[in-house]
Motif scaffolding. Structure first.
Motif, PDB file in Angstrom:
ATOM      1  N   THR A  76      20.849 -25.441 -49.633  1.00 37.76           N
ATOM      2  CA  THR A  76      21.203 -26.847 -49.844  1.00 37.76           C
ATOM      3  C   THR A  76      21.544 -27.043 -51.316  1.00 37.76           C
ATOM      4  O   THR A  76      20.757 -26.670 -52.190  1.00 37.76           O
ATOM      5  N   LYS A 118      17.203 -22.804 -51.734  1.00 38.71           N
ATOM      6  CA  LYS A 118      17.398 -21.798 -50.696  1.00 38.71           C
ATOM      7  C   LYS A 118      16.072 -21.159 -50.319  1.00 38.71           C
ATOM      8  O   LYS A 118      15.084 -21.230 -51.071  1.00 38.71           O
ATOM      9  N   GLU A 157      25.237 -18.289 -49.522  1.00 40.48           N
ATOM     10  CA  GLU A 157      23.996 -18.813 -48.959  1.00 40.48           C
ATOM     11  C   GLU A 157      24.333 -19.950 -47.991  1.00 40.48           C
ATOM     12  O   GLU A 157      24.416 -21.116 -48.380  1.00 40.48           O
ATOM     13  N   LYS A 158      24.529 -19.597 -46.717  1.00 38.15           N
ATOM     14  CA  LYS A 158      24.942 -20.605 -45.743  1.00 38.15           C
ATOM     15  C   LYS A 158      23.835 -21.616 -45.468  1.00 38.15           C
ATOM     16  O   LYS A 158      24.118 -22.786 -45.199  1.00 38.15           O
ATOM     17  N   ASN A 159      22.590 -21.157 -45.507  1.00 40.95           N
ATOM     18  CA  ASN A 159      21.475 -22.039 -45.183  1.00 40.95           C
ATOM     19  C   ASN A 159      20.925 -22.768 -46.399  1.00 40.95           C
ATOM     20  O   ASN A 159      19.918 -23.472 -46.297  1.00 40.95           O
TER      21      ASN A 159
END
Length: 572
Positions: free
Chosen positions: A268, A362, A264-266
């Motif tokens: 936090t 996310k 999950e790059k986006n």
């Protein structure tokens, strides 16, 4: 009459009226002039009388003023004038003495100064009497201001050595608390706290005071232990461990957050607890290796939670899902777990809870269907068991954007960010009859057959060979077929109603001398043998009795004793 009266009124003499008005104005102005002149005369006379009356009092005041202040001012004026004259005389004498040399000038200066002081001794003493108190007040004011702006503090000494300049004793107390906490692992000799011998001296210093952290480091430097520069990991204010390299510790912490993100790059990732890294001096005995710290931050502890039993759960499956032994599961539940558990039961289980809890935030985007609505239209020309789909329903589609919160992989909260409708749902329109069927029929045949199950329209088996034998009718079924109404295909007389082997519960209706119909596998029969029925009258309900693999209506058409294909007589 009114006109005649007006004609008899005398004419107005406007010229005479104007002269009278002018004379009145002149008289009024003269009156004002006389009043003003007389008022001025009266005021002047009053002022002269008051001056004569108060003259003795003013003379006394002037005399007192001259005695109290005026004489002094006259003397001061004369002294100032005399001093000015003296400066001119002194200038001339100094210029004359200049021609005899510098020594003569210096001698003349002392001579002139002595003479001036003797002549004006009273004036000089008066000036000093006023200036000296003023100067003293100013000197006191600036002295107070100077000492107020100085920074007072304490010089801290420990074991005879000066450590720092602190603001007050609270700084030392905070520093000692930090020392005891940072040296929590230094308990080899059995002492959990270090002992210091502080000494405080009041002092004046600069505006910069030493912080508690600085004092803490200085106290540790003077301790008897071996000290190293290291980094400590604090969780909710409690020291978890210390490593030598602060960079390695930050790398371990960041790895935990990155592992929680996965792909999950986006997303936090953040810690739920207050996690801080503090650099400073720590006892050597409290420092552990980076690998040990990694095991420490990734370790778990057992935590008790309550589990609600679901359908299909067993003691074995619950223990296996939570990596527990059945004996351990039974033990933490007070040995009260029996052989069988029921949905809704609450049991205690132990789960591995990470020491550092990571919250992942996310955003998820999903396409969710919007269920269509079913709209019913009434048709009073059809019976109540008649239904027909006019428009097939279709689900709509919407894009849902949600913010999902998880803690160590377990979802804790979900917030809706936005909903965007991609396609609107299409309502399903169903036509239903409202006409009630007669309870008793006429028995009269119309000569044509209608569809025997108005609410079902699917033919699952036709008039053909099946399973090595010929299927002598058609099977009618559909969604929620069980219990649907079966009606007489035409008016006639019931010649059979009851159980018949493989047909199960069946009804046979004779419509005329050559044509009969059969309705098999019924769940319930609504007519009896010999009863007259009308076309469309309810005679049974769909079931699955006899040789049946599911709820349906087996429908046969018999002509002159021979079973024929029903498709040639009825239409869906």
């Amino acid at each position: 009459m009114q006109v005649q009266k007006l004609a008899r009124l005398p004419d107005v003499d406007w010229a005479s009226a104007g002269l009278k008005l002018r004379d009145a104005n002149i008289c009024f102005c003269r009156f004002l002039y006389v009043v003003g002149v007389q008022s001025i005369r009266i005021m002047k006379h009053l002022r002269r009388n008051l001056a004569i009356f108060f003259r003795p009092f003013t003379n006394v005041c002037e005399h007192l003023y001259f005695l109290a202040i005026g004489r002094r001012l006259v003397w001061l004026k004369e002294e100032i004038h005399s001093i000015q004259s003296g400066f001119l005389i002194a200038k001339q004498r100094l210029l004359k003495a200049r021609s005899h040399g510098a020594l003569a000038v210096l001698k003349e200066c002392f001579h002139v100064t002595g003479i001036s002081f003797r002549l004006h001794k009273s004036f000089v003493l008066s000036v000093l009497g006023v200036a000296a108190p003023l100067f003293s007040i100013l000197l006191l004011f600036f002295t107070v201001q100077y000492w107020n702006h100085l920074s007072y503090g304490l010089i801290l000494e420990n074991n005879g050595k000066q450590i720092a300049f602190i603001q007050n004793e609270n700084t030392y107390e905070q520093a000692t608390e930090m020392v005891n906490q940072r040296m929590v692992h230094d308990t080899v000799d059995g002492e959990s706290q270090l002992k210091f011998k502080p000494n405080f001296q009041l002092s004046i210093g600069g505006s910069v005071y030493a912080t508690a952290s600085y004092v803490c480091n200085k106290l540790i430097e003077q301790s008897n232990g071996i000290i190293e520069e290291a980094s400590g990991l604090y969780v909710d204010g409690e020291l978890m461990g210390v490593v030598k390299s602060g960079a390695d510790l930050r790398y371990l912490i960041q790895n935990l957050l990155d592992a929680a993100k996965e792909n999950e790059k986006n997303a936090t990732a953040q810690f739920i607890q207050n996690v801080q890294i503090e650099n400073g001096l720590y006892p050597t005995t409290s420092i552990i290796s980076t690998d040990d710290m990694n095991q420490l931050v990734t370790s778990t502890s057992k935590a008790g939670v309550t589990y609600t039993v679901k359908e299909g759960d067993t003691v074995t499956s619950i223990a296996k899902a939570n990596h527990m032994k059945i004996s351990d599961l039974n033990k933490i539940n007070g040995n009260q777990l029996g052989d069988s558990i029921h949905p809704g039961d609450l049991i205690n289980i132990e789960v591995a809870e990470p020491r550092l809890k990571v919250e992942l935030i996310k955003t998820e985007t999903d396409q969710v269907s919007i269920p269509f609505k079913t709209v019913t239209q009434n048709d009073d020309s059809q019976y109540t068991d008649y239904t027909k789909v006019l428009t097939q329903g279709a689900d709509g589609l919407q894009e849902c954007v949600e913010k999902v919160y998880t803690v160590n992989g377990i979802e804790t909260k979900r917030e809706t960010v936005s909903n965007t409708i991609l396609s609107q749902p299409v309502d399903k329109v169903v036509l239903t009859g409202t006409k009630k069927r007669p309870k008793t029929g006429s028995g009269v045949s119309s000569g044509s057959l209608m569809w025997p199950v108005p609410s079902l329209h699917t033919i699952t088996t036709y008039f053909t060979w099946r399973w090595g034998q010929f299927h002598t009718g058609i099977d009618i079924s559909g969604s929620s077929a069980y219990g649907k109404t079966i009606v007489a295909a035409d008016g006639g007389v019931v010649i059979a109603a009851g159980w018949d082997g493989g047909y199960g519960n069946r009804v046979v209706v004779r419509h005329n001398g050559t044509l009969s119909t059969l309705y098999g596998h019924c769940s319930k029969i609504l007519v009896s043998t010999g009863q007259k029925v009308s076309k469309g009258q309810a005679i049974a309900q769909v079931g699955s009795t006899g040789n049946s693999t599911g709820p349906h209506c087996h429908f046969e058409v018999i002509k002159n004793g021979t079973k024929v294909n029903p498709i040639g007589y009825v239409h869906n």
